[in-house]
Motif scaffolding. Structure first.
Motif, PDB file in Angstrom:
ATOM      1  N   ASP A   1     -12.024 -19.593 -20.677  1.00 46.92           N
ATOM      2  CA  ASP A   1     -10.939 -18.617 -20.836  1.00 46.92           C
ATOM      3  C   ASP A   1     -10.632 -18.363 -22.311  1.00 46.92           C
ATOM      4  OD1 ASP A   1     -10.664 -18.322 -18.123  1.00 46.92           O
ATOM      5  OD2 ASP A   1      -9.082 -19.826 -17.937  1.00 46.92           O
ATOM      6  N   LEU A   2     -10.674 -19.406 -23.111  1.00 44.06           N
ATOM      7  CA  LEU A   2     -10.391 -19.256 -24.538  1.00 44.06           C
ATOM      8  C   LEU A   2     -11.438 -18.376 -25.213  1.00 44.06           C
ATOM      9  CD1 LEU A   2      -8.653 -20.037 -26.982  1.00 44.06           C
ATOM     10  CD2 LEU A   2     -10.090 -22.060 -27.267  1.00 44.06           C
ATOM     11  N   PHE A   3     -12.704 -18.604 -24.888  1.00 38.83           N
ATOM     12  CA  PHE A   3     -13.771 -17.810 -25.507  1.00 38.83           C
ATOM     13  C   PHE A   3     -13.759 -16.367 -25.003  1.00 38.83           C
ATOM     14  CE2 PHE A   3     -15.753 -21.939 -26.592  1.00 38.83           C
ATOM     15  CZ  PHE A   3     -16.063 -21.677 -27.918  1.00 38.83           C
ATOM     16  N   LEU A   4     -13.409 -16.161 -23.747  1.00 41.28           N
ATOM     17  CA  LEU A   4     -13.315 -14.799 -23.220  1.00 41.28           C
ATOM     18  C   LEU A   4     -12.182 -14.021 -23.886  1.00 41.28           C
ATOM     19  CD1 LEU A   4     -13.947 -15.424 -19.413  1.00 41.28           C
ATOM     20  CD2 LEU A   4     -15.516 -14.358 -21.044  1.00 41.28           C
ATOM     21  N   LEU A   5     -11.051 -14.668 -24.100  1.00 38.72           N
ATOM     22  CA  LEU A   5      -9.938 -14.025 -24.798  1.00 38.72           C
ATOM     23  C   LEU A   5     -10.304 -13.730 -26.254  1.00 38.72           C
ATOM     24  CD1 LEU A   5      -7.001 -16.156 -23.372  1.00 38.72           C
ATOM     25  CD2 LEU A   5      -7.353 -13.716 -22.993  1.00 38.72           C
ATOM     26  N   LEU A   6     -11.034 -14.650 -26.870  1.00 35.87           N
ATOM     27  CA  LEU A   6     -11.474 -14.436 -28.250  1.00 35.87           C
ATOM     28  C   LEU A   6     -12.434 -13.258 -28.334  1.00 35.87           C
ATOM     29  CD1 LEU A   6     -11.488 -15.397 -31.197  1.00 35.87           C
ATOM     30  CD2 LEU A   6     -13.338 -16.970 -30.599  1.00 35.87           C
ATOM     31  N   LEU A   7     -13.355 -13.152 -27.374  1.00 31.76           N
ATOM     32  CA  LEU A   7     -14.298 -12.030 -27.355  1.00 31.76           C
ATOM     33  C   LEU A   7     -13.564 -10.715 -27.111  1.00 31.76           C
ATOM     34  CD1 LEU A   7     -17.265 -11.263 -27.581  1.00 31.76           C
ATOM     35  CD2 LEU A   7     -17.491 -11.622 -25.121  1.00 31.76           C
ATOM     36  N   THR A   8     -12.527 -10.755 -26.290  1.00 32.15           N
ATOM     37  CA  THR A   8     -11.714  -9.559 -26.062  1.00 32.15           C
ATOM     38  C   THR A   8     -11.033  -9.100 -27.334  1.00 32.15           C
ATOM     39  OG1 THR A   8     -11.288 -10.275 -23.782  1.00 32.15           O
ATOM     40  CG2 THR A   8      -9.836  -8.580 -24.691  1.00 32.15           C
ATOM     41  N   SER A   9     -10.493 -10.042 -28.097  1.00 32.45           N
ATOM     42  CA  SER A   9      -9.845  -9.691 -29.364  1.00 32.45           C
ATOM     43  C   SER A   9     -10.840  -9.112 -30.358  1.00 32.45           C
ATOM     44  CB  SER A   9      -9.159 -10.924 -29.957  1.00 32.45           C
ATOM     45  OG  SER A   9     -10.107 -11.893 -30.373  1.00 32.45           O
ATOM     46  N   ILE A  10     -12.084  -9.604 -30.325  1.00 30.65           N
ATOM     47  CA  ILE A  10     -13.126  -9.077 -31.210  1.00 30.65           C
ATOM     48  C   ILE A  10     -13.485  -7.651 -30.801  1.00 30.65           C
ATOM     49  CG2 ILE A  10     -15.544  -9.329 -31.907  1.00 30.65           C
ATOM     50  CD1 ILE A  10     -15.171 -12.349 -31.684  1.00 30.65           C
TER      51      ILE A  10
ATOM     52  N   TYR B   1     -11.131  -7.751 -18.522  1.00 32.17           N
ATOM     53  CA  TYR B   1     -11.958  -7.739 -17.314  1.00 32.17           C
ATOM     54  C   TYR B   1     -13.396  -7.341 -17.640  1.00 32.17           C
ATOM     55  CZ  TYR B   1      -8.123  -8.497 -14.020  1.00 32.17           C
ATOM     56  OH  TYR B   1      -7.099  -9.053 -13.302  1.00 32.17           O
ATOM     57  N   PHE B   2     -13.550  -6.378 -18.533  1.00 30.18           N
ATOM     58  CA  PHE B   2     -14.899  -5.943 -18.918  1.00 30.18           C
ATOM     59  C   PHE B   2     -15.678  -7.092 -19.543  1.00 30.18           C
ATOM     60  CE2 PHE B   2     -17.626  -4.462 -22.415  1.00 30.18           C
ATOM     61  CZ  PHE B   2     -18.579  -3.760 -21.685  1.00 30.18           C
ATOM     62  N   VAL B   3     -15.052  -7.797 -20.471  1.00 23.71           N
ATOM     63  CA  VAL B   3     -15.715  -8.927 -21.125  1.00 23.71           C
ATOM     64  C   VAL B   3     -16.032 -10.025 -20.120  1.00 23.71           C
ATOM     65  CG1 VAL B   3     -15.309 -10.824 -22.744  1.00 23.71           C
ATOM     66  CG2 VAL B   3     -14.784  -8.490 -23.424  1.00 23.71           C
ATOM     67  N   THR B   4     -15.097 -10.296 -19.208  1.00 22.41           N
ATOM     68  CA  THR B   4     -15.309 -11.338 -18.199  1.00 22.41           C
ATOM     69  C   THR B   4     -16.481 -10.999 -17.287  1.00 22.41           C
ATOM     70  OG1 THR B   4     -12.945 -11.868 -18.207  1.00 22.41           O
ATOM     71  CG2 THR B   4     -14.236 -12.637 -16.332  1.00 22.41           C
ATOM     72  N   PHE B   5     -16.535  -9.752 -16.811  1.00 20.35           N
ATOM     73  CA  PHE B   5     -17.630  -9.342 -15.927  1.00 20.35           C
ATOM     74  C   PHE B   5     -18.958  -9.293 -16.688  1.00 20.35           C
ATOM     75  CE2 PHE B   5     -14.273  -6.848 -13.347  1.00 20.35           C
ATOM     76  CZ  PHE B   5     -13.949  -8.013 -12.669  1.00 20.35           C
ATOM     77  N   MET B   6     -18.911  -8.900 -17.962  1.00 21.99           N
ATOM     78  CA  MET B   6     -20.145  -8.824 -18.745  1.00 21.99           C
ATOM     79  C   MET B   6     -20.755 -10.212 -18.944  1.00 21.99           C
ATOM     80  SD  MET B   6     -20.681  -7.200 -22.556  1.00 21.99           S
ATOM     81  CE  MET B   6     -19.379  -8.229 -23.233  1.00 21.99           C
ATOM     82  N   VAL B   7     -19.932 -11.168 -19.366  1.00 24.67           N
ATOM     83  CA  VAL B   7     -20.439 -12.521 -19.608  1.00 24.67           C
ATOM     84  C   VAL B   7     -20.802 -13.194 -18.284  1.00 24.67           C
ATOM     85  CG1 VAL B   7     -19.862 -14.796 -20.518  1.00 24.67           C
ATOM     86  CG2 VAL B   7     -19.131 -12.754 -21.742  1.00 24.67           C
ATOM     87  N   GLY B   8     -19.911 -13.061 -17.281  1.00 26.98           N
ATOM     88  CA  GLY B   8     -20.197 -13.668 -15.987  1.00 26.98           C
ATOM     89  C   GLY B   8     -21.435 -13.082 -15.333  1.00 26.98           C
ATOM     90  N   GLY B   9     -21.559 -11.757 -15.395  1.00 29.03           N
ATOM     91  CA  GLY B   9     -22.747 -11.111 -14.836  1.00 29.03           C
ATOM     92  C   GLY B   9     -24.014 -11.523 -15.561  1.00 29.03           C
ATOM     93  N   GLY B  10     -23.901 -11.688 -16.858  1.00 32.16           N
ATOM     94  CA  GLY B  10     -25.066 -12.137 -17.632  1.00 32.16           C
ATOM     95  C   GLY B  10     -25.511 -13.526 -17.235  1.00 32.16           C
ATOM     96  N   MET B  11     -24.542 -14.419 -16.986  1.00 33.53           N
ATOM     97  CA  MET B  11     -24.891 -15.783 -16.577  1.00 33.53           C
ATOM     98  C   MET B  11     -25.495 -15.815 -15.184  1.00 33.53           C
ATOM     99  SD  MET B  11     -21.881 -18.224 -18.055  1.00 33.53           S
ATOM    100  CE  MET B  11     -22.808 -19.636 -17.459  1.00 33.53           C
ATOM    101  N   ILE B  12     -24.908 -15.050 -14.250  1.00 34.16           N
ATOM    102  CA  ILE B  12     -25.449 -15.024 -12.888  1.00 34.16           C
ATOM    103  C   ILE B  12     -26.855 -14.429 -12.877  1.00 34.16           C
ATOM    104  CG2 ILE B  12     -25.170 -13.992 -10.595  1.00 34.16           C
ATOM    105  CD1 ILE B  12     -22.167 -14.196 -10.985  1.00 34.16           C
ATOM    106  N   GLY B  13     -27.035 -13.342 -13.628  1.00 34.66           N
ATOM    107  CA  GLY B  13     -28.355 -12.723 -13.697  1.00 34.66           C
ATOM    108  C   GLY B  13     -29.392 -13.650 -14.291  1.00 34.66           C
ATOM    109  N   THR B  14     -29.025 -14.343 -15.356  1.00 38.46           N
ATOM    110  CA  THR B  14     -29.951 -15.290 -15.986  1.00 38.46           C
ATOM    111  C   THR B  14     -30.263 -16.456 -15.048  1.00 38.46           C
ATOM    112  OG1 THR B  14     -28.992 -14.724 -18.132  1.00 38.46           O
ATOM    113  CG2 THR B  14     -30.342 -16.703 -18.028  1.00 38.46           C
ATOM    114  N   HIS B  15     -29.242 -16.928 -14.328  1.00 35.41           N
ATOM    115  CA  HIS B  15     -29.431 -18.044 -13.399  1.00 35.41           C
ATOM    116  C   HIS B  15     -30.464 -17.698 -12.334  1.00 35.41           C
ATOM    117  CE1 HIS B  15     -28.470 -21.397 -10.714  1.00 35.41           C
ATOM    118  NE2 HIS B  15     -28.362 -20.499  -9.732  1.00 35.41           N
ATOM    119  N   PHE B  16     -30.312 -16.539 -11.693  1.00 33.62           N
ATOM    120  CA  PHE B  16     -31.234 -16.168 -10.629  1.00 33.62           C
ATOM    121  C   PHE B  16     -32.586 -15.714 -11.164  1.00 33.62           C
ATOM    122  CE2 PHE B  16     -27.240 -15.856  -8.234  1.00 33.62           C
ATOM    123  CZ  PHE B  16     -27.599 -16.590  -7.110  1.00 33.62           C
TER     124      PHE B  16
END
Length: 309
Positions: A16-25, A92-107
């Motif tokens: 959560d901390l890194f997602l908020l930091l990425l949002t601020s960036i 939400y955009f940052v969360t879905f982008m990072v989360g989607g990237g991890m799920i895609g990489t995992h599979f």
């Protein structure tokens, strides 16, 4: 089965901390470290709710939304509704982008299908085993850094795109058009006439330049190439020598030309520039060909302007 609640909570807090930091960036918001930490603590409290009588807050979509909105308000404040709405959407955009990237990489790296008697079988191993935890610990920072770089790259390209103009240069009967970048850091002027100097990539216009002048401009020592040249050309009365300075070097000279007219088209307006010098640069200005010349900002000041129909 043992559940290390403190480890799970700390991982969620870090995410959560890194997602908020990425949002601020992404939004160019001022980073208030204390507010970001408090907001991340609120977001990670969902883990604690899951093992309490209030677990419905952690599993219900409305409860998740309320917590995420509270995180955004604590992290960035509430100045006005449009400001708040932009913060929520970006989070939400940052969360879905990072989360989607991890799920895609995992599979992408993990195969969970088998073929038996002509039938495809799937086997979901979940994210609880040691390999998956290792993937999360390594994958999340990697995806986060990649996303950060892409967001910064998009912002940089947007700035460049907003400053790109169409530049037409006419010298006698020769005319050519280039993509120009308005650079406020370009303060190069002709020391004699005080005319602003725009820089063009000579390789983009070499078919329009007289051969003898082209050879002179491509020499490392411009002054020497001109002094040793015993052949004239039709544009020699237009040639100007522009001194300039770069880091680590002094007494550098740029070969320039006095054009008849330079026309700049920007934001549905046309600027006719009479007083300017065109510097012939022998190195590529943009590695991605986003622009072919650098426009002096003074070329857009005090000139005649007309609307483009």
């Amino acid at each position: 089965m043992s559940i290390y609640l403190d480890v799970i909570w700390f991982l969620n807090f870090s995410f959560d901390l890194f997602l908020l930091l990425l949002t601020s960036i992404a939004l160019k918001r001022k980073k208030m470290k204390v507010r970001l930490v408090v907001a991340a603590f609120i977001g990670s409290s969902v883990v604690l709710f899951m093992f309490s009588p209030y677990s419905v807050i952690a599993t219900n979509p409305i409860g998740k939304m309320v917590i995420s909105i509270l995180m955004v308000i604590v992290a960035f404040g509430f100045k006005k509704f449009s400001y708040f709405f932009q913060n929520v959407l970006a989070f939400y955009f940052v969360t879905f982008m990072v989360g989607g990237g991890m799920i895609g990489t995992h599979f992408f790296f993990q195969s969970e299908t088998n073929y038996l008697d002509g039938i495809f079988l799937t086997n979901s191993t979940g994210f609880g085993h040691p390999v998956s935890w290792l993937f999360i610990l390594i994958g999340f920072p990697t995806i986060w850094l990649f996303s950060k770089k892409q967001i910064e790259g998009v912002e940089s390209k947007k700035i460049h795109h907003d400053q790109i103009v169409s530049v037409s240069i006419r010298i006698e009967q020769t005319q050519f058009t280039l993509k120009g970048l308005i650079d406020s850091g370009n303060q190069l002027v002709d020391p004699i006439s005080r005319s602003p100097v725009m820089i063009i990539d000579i390789f983009k216009v070499k078919e329009y330049i007289p051969e003898q002048l082209l050879k002179q401009a491509l020499q490392d020592d411009v002054m020497k190439s001109i002094s040793e040249d015993d052949q004239g050309h039709e544009w020699e009365h237009r040639v100007r020598i522009i001194p300039y300075r770069v880091v680590g070097k002094e007494h550098q000279f740029l070969l320039g030309l006095k054009p008849d007219e330079v026309t700049i088209e920007m934001n549905n307006e046309t600027f006719h520039v009479q007083k300017t010098i065109v510097g012939l640069n022998r190195t590529q200005l943009s590695s991605e060909d986003e622009y072919e010349c650098i426009v002096h900002p003074k070329m857009l000041q005090g000139q005649s302007v007309q609307n483009v129909s």
